[in-house]
Enzyme design. Structure first.
Site, mmCIF file in Angstrom:
data_model
loop_
_atom_site.group_PDB
_atom_site.id
_atom_site.type_symbol
_atom_site.label_atom_id
_atom_site.label_comp_id
_atom_site.label_asym_id
_atom_site.label_seq_id
_atom_site.Cartn_x
_atom_site.Cartn_y
_atom_site.Cartn_z
ATOM 1 N N SER A 160 -24.613 -25.666 -26.804
ATOM 2 C CA SER A 160 -23.586 -25.180 -27.727
ATOM 3 C C SER A 160 -24.215 -24.165 -28.673
ATOM 4 O O SER A 160 -25.434 -24.183 -28.900
ATOM 5 C CB SER A 160 -23.015 -26.350 -28.536
ATOM 6 N N TYR B 286 -24.803 -33.613 -34.007
ATOM 7 C CA TYR B 286 -24.426 -32.778 -32.863
ATOM 8 C C TYR B 286 -25.305 -31.534 -32.804
ATOM 9 O O TYR B 286 -25.830 -31.180 -31.739
ATOM 10 C CB TYR B 286 -22.949 -32.389 -32.975
#
Length: 250
Positions: free
Chosen positions: A137, A150
């Protein structure tokens, strides 16, 4: 690009990016193992993949990770490509009660499971001179507020990719990572967000991109297929950003 008779494992394949990846590999002739936690959703994706192997599993559990590799080899006899796509989010603010529990779950799925599956799949990939594509990501390079877990998991995934790429290169195995920006999937909804919050979040994400758009899953899947193909035979240890210019604008 043809993947005729190639054997591909795709984790997190029950929806979104993972489902798109599995479908596109199948369309190109690959034998696909679809891995996910939701049996019903996996069955729906499987209808678009010819005759895939369906494995209902939680990648964060070591026994399930071993079963994924064992069942794939038992069914197809080999592994050519491993796509580590499974991932979860979660709110992590360092001062909140219970933050460590959420952090551990995020790291277990987003990073540790990739390490375990790579460890188990590596001997098979060496035999086929195959390759690995990890799905990370832009959060690995741009921190998402309230989600340090995350962000940390994806930064770790990027660096793990580079480290393993260097280790496996002499054995003919390539390892690369893709860093998507906003992609319209059910990822946010799976975190418990309402439809209104989900729509508002994607609208905000769109505004944060230079191209003023949110990608769909097929765009990421197309990139995965290129990186996994012989057309990318000189590429290993690389990160591919597909974010509509989000990093540029943010």
């Amino acid at each position: 690009m043809s993947f005729q008779d190639k054997v591909v494992i795709v984790t997190g394949a029950s929806s979104g990016i993972g489902a798109a990846i599995g479908i596109k590999f199948a369309e190109e002739g690959a034998k696909v193992a679809l891995v996910g936690r939701n049996q019903e959703k996996l069955n729906n994706v499987a209808k678009k993949c010819g005759n895939p192997l369906i494995i209902a599993a939680d990648v964060s559990k070591d026994e399930d990770a071993k079963r994924i590799i064992d069942e794939t080899v038992k069914r197809f006899g080999k592994i050519d490509i491993l796509v580590n796509n499974a991932g979860i989010g979660g709110n992590t603010n360092i001062q909140e009660e219970g933050v460590i529990e959420v952090f551990d779950k995020v790291m277990a799925t987003n990073l540790r499971s990739v390490v375990v599956l790579t460890h188990l799949a590596a001997p098979h990939l060496v035999k086929t001179r195959g390759n690995i594509v990890n799905i990370s990501s832009v959060a690995s390079v741009r921190v998402i507020p309230g989600a340090f877990g995350y962000s940390a998991s994806k930064a770790g995934l990027d660096h793990f990719t580079r480290a393993v790429a260097l280790e496996l290169a002499p054995l003919g195995v390539r390892v690369n990572v893709i860093n998507p920006g906003p992609v319209r999937t059910d990822f946010i909804g799976n975190m418990g967000a309402t439809k209104d919050i989900e729509d508002a979040t994607f609208t905000r994400m769109q505004e944060l991109t230079a191209l003023n758009r949110v990608s769909d899953s097929d765009e990421i899947a197309d990139l995965v297929l290129f990186i996994a193909s012989d057309k990318a035979q000189a590429i290993t240890g690389s990160s591919f950003v597909s974010d509509n210019g989000m990093i540029l604008k943010c």
